[in-house]
Design an enzyme around this catalytic site. Structure first.
Site, PDB file in Angstrom:
ATOM      1  N   GLY A  14      -0.750   0.921  15.254  1.00 28.27           N
ATOM      2  CA  GLY A  14      -1.762   1.051  14.078  1.00 28.27           C
ATOM      3  C   GLY A  14      -1.303   2.272  13.020  1.00 28.27           C
ATOM      4  N   GLN A  15      -1.047   3.469  13.630  1.00 27.30           N
ATOM      5  CA  GLN A  15      -0.834   4.563  13.094  1.00 27.30           C
ATOM      6  C   GLN A  15       0.588   5.097  12.965  1.00 27.30           C
ATOM      7  OE1 GLN A  15      -4.416   7.421  13.387  1.00 27.30           O
ATOM      8  NE2 GLN A  15      -4.435   6.365  15.563  1.00 27.30           N
ATOM      9  N   CYS A  30      -6.739   2.464  19.533  1.00 29.67           N
ATOM     10  CA  CYS A  30      -5.989   1.818  19.023  1.00 29.67           C
ATOM     11  C   CYS A  30      -4.944   1.216  19.864  1.00 29.67           C
ATOM     12  CB  CYS A  30      -5.453   2.825  18.001  1.00 29.67           C
ATOM     13  SG  CYS A  30      -3.706   2.319  17.391  1.00 29.67           S
ATOM     14  N   MET A  31      -4.322   2.031  20.883  1.00 25.44           N
ATOM     15  CA  MET A  31      -3.299   1.309  21.674  1.00 25.44           C
ATOM     16  C   MET A  31      -3.353   1.875  23.045  1.00 25.44           C
ATOM     17  SD  MET A  31      -0.463   4.067  20.371  1.00 25.44           S
ATOM     18  CE  MET A  31       0.060   5.436  21.341  1.00 25.44           C
ATOM     19  N   LYS A  44       0.634  -1.203  -0.065  1.00 19.24           N
ATOM     20  CA  LYS A  44      -0.085   0.088  -0.022  1.00 19.24           C
ATOM     21  C   LYS A  44       0.807   1.304  -0.116  1.00 19.24           C
ATOM     22  CE  LYS A  44      -1.103  -0.808   4.829  1.00 19.24           C
ATOM     23  NZ  LYS A  44      -0.973  -2.229   4.807  1.00 19.24           N
ATOM     24  N   MET A  77      -4.339  -5.145  17.932  1.00 17.56           N
ATOM     25  CA  MET A  77      -5.802  -4.758  18.451  1.00 17.56           C
ATOM     26  C   MET A  77      -6.354  -5.950  18.866  1.00 17.56           C
ATOM     27  SD  MET A  77      -5.654  -1.666  17.792  1.00 17.56           S
ATOM     28  CE  MET A  77      -4.019  -1.076  17.191  1.00 17.56           C
TER      29      MET A  77
HETATM   30  S1  SF4 Z   1       4.998   1.530   7.510  1.00 19.16           S
HETATM   31 FE1  SF4 Z   1       3.458   0.121   7.631  1.00 19.16          FE
HETATM   32  S2  SF4 Z   1       2.126   0.660   6.012  1.00 19.16           S
HETATM   33 FE2  SF4 Z   1       4.126   1.778   5.741  1.00 19.16          FE
HETATM   34  S3  SF4 Z   1       5.492   0.401   4.357  1.00 19.16           S
HETATM   35 FE3  SF4 Z   1       5.869   0.039   6.685  1.00 19.16          FE
HETATM   36  S4  SF4 Z   1       4.556  -1.821   7.151  1.00 19.16           S
HETATM   37 FE4  SF4 Z   1       3.668  -0.935   5.245  1.00 19.16          FE
END
Ligand code: SF4
Length: 760
Positions: free
Chosen positions: A365-366, A158-159, A69, A328
């Site tokens: 997560g962020q 999230c955390m 992504k 999570m």
């Molecule tokens: S920070 Fe997370 S979303 Fe971004 S490249 Fe690394 S593993 Fe993938």
């Protein structure tokens, strides 16, 4: 090359909008905009446009890997529907407006609410995606300028339980280990973490570690057979919400089989239980007696995990060095803090801590939940760098540093996230600022919280949303302000392993979009002019985010987070630095609390000259001893029953991120999963007459969603799983989830609620 983990190597970048990375492309070091792994990236710029992204091979932690992504970020930044102009709702419709009109309207609404209803009638809801300097500035404005602790943000979703677990066990938050430990661990314990899809680069490093050293073993605890399970030596699959007895039973086996590291425990650990609501010290024998009720056989009855697998997991765990990683599945629960405590218990009992490869390690997560929100104290109960709003000395320190009037910072915590949106629904919050987050999609039990923000209510409060894209939240707002994306502004992200990294501005924001930092400065200046914030409190103090960083270094100095040595100049030069780093010549810290590694252990207020190099002492914990907690099993807030007989759990897929406002902009990512799905075990599907790809109605006590079935042997029987990325109304799964929350961390229980299923 793509790996099984979904990570890709340094030689991969994608042409964006037909522009390949030509020889005249300039590559600038930055950091990924998505998850808390904090991958170092190189951004390709040509003719003032972001044309490509690739992993930075010189990055010490992520070593040139990125996941799929991330490669699409240049395309996402240039999405056609980027917000370019401020908009004000007029006659029910959002219409373009000049910046001055929008900002004046926001400032007037806030000033009016503060004058007529007091400081606690306004609120800020921020994000682990804002820059550190932005979250800090908002926190400074609301707590020290306006005088309200109604400061929250999506890291609460999230955390927060991971923080609660670290603080209650060790006295301070943030992991003590780092990604370096992945290279040394012989046992990995992955709990409630689909690492392969949600943190692919970390998973890739685990795979590499395992490939290099044949004696590496993996224990996975997850009710789904997610892709991580394919590498597990032992898979524990508890009924969602019933894993605490499993962790206690592992401790039971560790004690029974004499695998306790007695020397470590005697030196570094104390035991506590809660009696009549108060923590009380107990002895090791009391703990052993407490564990009697959690034999593997009893844990099997409660959790559904076979006793022999629990025994096997306990033996592997104590073999060590063991690194536990979770996210999570452990945090988003009403027992999230307790579950975190119990993982720490296992590490403390076996002495699997403070040595290479031995550490508990929560994943985030962020990109900037750790550095931006947790460290800067931008939640309703805390102040920067481990300070609490409840402590007079901490309030006084921050008032002095901020130049705030004495007594401005309130001693009572503000409203936590769920309570803040409930207060909005009751019109007790009159004006709210939402920055870089999408609560109209991400809040559990979303319908009443959407109504609270939304246009359908009479006499609704005023809501301003700052974002880069249209979202399910901007559609509810009274004013929408267009925000710059990360490559269009300069700031610091702090990721899971305590590394602070600078991302520079490399391109201009589209249209009239401005950085959140600029918008906050403008907003603060107008509030000062209207007399609800003291003159000169913020206006004139900060010109750039560099200026804010200087104040941040001062705020952290002398605390257990000391990063005074992380100057802006170093951040520009180096590829991130892990705090503590109190002096400019300090290289950063891989393992906290360890003599000879943690500079705060060697010098300053936390120094201990009696320790031998390599010895651990938990300097922030009471008596410098971490706590093994006796936490009893507690069922989820909403257990299944005859009416709602299935458990719903939500989560993510590899190609999408959070509410999909960014990743859904790339058709290539969208094609991987063109629509939302609900995973149902074949046994359950048979019973309900549900076929693969047929539509399923998922109903809870709060709402319903209609989603296409994937009949797969992935969730355990009795459980269904839905990814949370889709925002179209039949599949907005947060209309179904529950907003009950952990009493300690206030983090909601996204992972467990009771539903019934029917063919739609
Ligand atoms: S920070 Fe997370 S979303 Fe971004 S490249 Fe690394 S593993 Fe993938």
């Amino acid at each position: 090359m793509a790996s099984v983990a979904g990570a890709v190597g340094t030689n991969v970048s994608l042409p964006v909008l037909g522009q390949t990375a030509q020889p005249d492309t300039k590559w600038v070091k930055s950091v990924c905009r998505f998850c808390g792994t904090g991958c170092g990236v190189l951004l390709g710029v040509r003719d003032g446009r972001l044309v490509a992204l690739r992993g930075d091979p010189k990055h010490p932690s992520t070593r040139g890997l990125v996941c799929a992504k991330a490669l699409f970020l240049p395309k996402i930044v240039q999405a056609e529907d980027r917000l370019r102009r401020p908009m004000i709702r007029k006659n029910g419709r959002l219409e373009p407006a000049p910046w001055d009109e929008a900002m004046e309207l926001i400032a007037s609404k806030f000033a009016d609410a503060i004058r007529r209803h007091g400081a606690d009638s306004v609120a800020y809801y921020g994000s682990g995606q804002a820059m550190t300097e932005e979250s800090y500035l908002a926190n400074r404005l609301f707590k020290g300028g306006i005088g309200t602790n109604n400061v929250e943000g999506n890291p609460r979703l999230c955390m927060a339980s991971a923080v609660g677990g670290y603080v209650t066990t060790f006295g301070k938050d943030e992991p003590m280990g780092s990604y370096d430990d992945i290279d040394h661990a012989r046992v990995f314990f992955l709990i409630g973490s689909n690492t392969a899809e949600c943190h692919p680069v970390i998973f890739d490093r685990i795979l590499a570690s395992r490939a290099e050293r044949r004696d590496v073993r993996v224990i996975v605890c997850d009710p789904r057979k997610n892709p991580v399970v394919s590498m597990a030596d032992v898979h524990l699959d508890p009924i969602p919400g019933y894993d605490l007895p499993v962790f206690h039973a592992m401790a039971h086996v560790i004690v029974r089989e004499n695998k306790v590291d007695r020397e470590f425990v005697e030196r570094n650990v104390q035991f506590k239980a809660v009696k009549d609501g108060e923590p009380v010290k107990v002895g090791f024998d009391d703990y052993v007696k407490f564990l009697d009720q959690y034999s593997p056989q009893r844990a099997e009855i409660i959790s559904g995990v076979p006793a022999h697998l629990i025994e096997e997991a306990a033996r592997l765990f104590s073999f060590g060095p063991t690194m536990s990683l979770w996210t999570m599945g452990l945090n988003q629960r009403i027992t999230g803090v307790w579950a975190n405590n119990l993982i720490h218990n296992l590490h403390l009992l076996t002495g699997n801590i403070g040595k290479p490869g031995a550490t508990p390690f929560s994943l985030t997560g962020q990109p900037n939940a750790c550095g931006g929100v947790r460290d800067t104290g931008s939640l309703c109960h805390i102040l920067p760098y481990g300070r609490s709003v409840k402590k007079p000395a901490h309030r006084a320190e921050m008032e002095k540093l901020w130049g705030a009037r004495k007594g401005t910072i309130r001693p009572k915590p503000g409203l936590n996230t769920v309570e803040m949106f409930k207060a909005l629904g009751r019109d007790e919050i009159k004006a709210m600022l939402v920055l870089t987050t999408n609560p109209g999609h991400s809040m559990p039990n979303a319908t009443p919280h959407r109504d609270a923000m939304g246009k359908s209510r009479d006499g609704k409060p005023f809501v301003c949303v700052i974002d880069a894209y249209p979202t399910r939240t901007t559609e509810l707002a009274d004013v929408v302000l267009p925000a710059a994306m990360w490559a269009e502004k300069t700031g610091v992200f702090g990721m899971s392993e305590r590394r602070y990294q600078l991302h520079p501005q490399i391109i201009d924001a589209p249209g009239e979009a401005r950085s959140d930092f600029d918008i906050l400065l403008d907003f603060a200046g107008r509030l000062e002019k209207k007399g609800v914030v003291p003159r000169g409190y913020i206006a004139g103090k900060f010109r750039t985010t560099d200026d804010v960083w200087e104040e941040l270094r001062e705020a952290g100095k002398g605390t257990a987070y000391d990063f005074h040595g992380i100057t802006r100049e170093r951040l520009r030069r180096e590829r991130g630095i892990r705090w503590p780093a109190p002096t400019t010549d300090h290289p950063g810290t891989s393992r906290r609390f360890v003599k000879g590694e943690d500079p705060l252990r060697d010098n300053g207020p936390y120094a201990d000259h009696e320790l031998a190099p390599g010895e651990t002492k938990f300097y922030a914990a009471p008596d410098h001893r971490a706590i093994v907690w006796l936490r009893p099993h507690k069922p989820p807030a909403e257990p299944v029953d005859e009416q709602y007989p299935y458990v719903l759990s939500t989560g993510r897929v590899l190609e999408h991120w959070h509410t999909g406002t960014m990743t859904m902009k790339a058709d290539e990512l969208k094609r991987a999963y063109p629509e939302c799905f609900v995973e149902i075990h074949p046994e359950d599907a048979r019973k309900l007459g549900i076929r693969n790809r047929s539509k399923v109605r998922i109903t809870s006590r709060r709402g319903e969603a209609v989603i296409r079935a994937r009949v797969v042997n992935i969730p355990r029987p009795g459980m269904v799983f839905v990814p949370m990325h889709w925002d179209d109304d039949p599949s907005l799964i947060n209309r179904v989830t529950i907003d009950a929350y952990d009493p300690g961390s206030k983090q909601p229980e996204f992972k467990v609620c009771a539903v019934r299923l029917a063919k739609a």
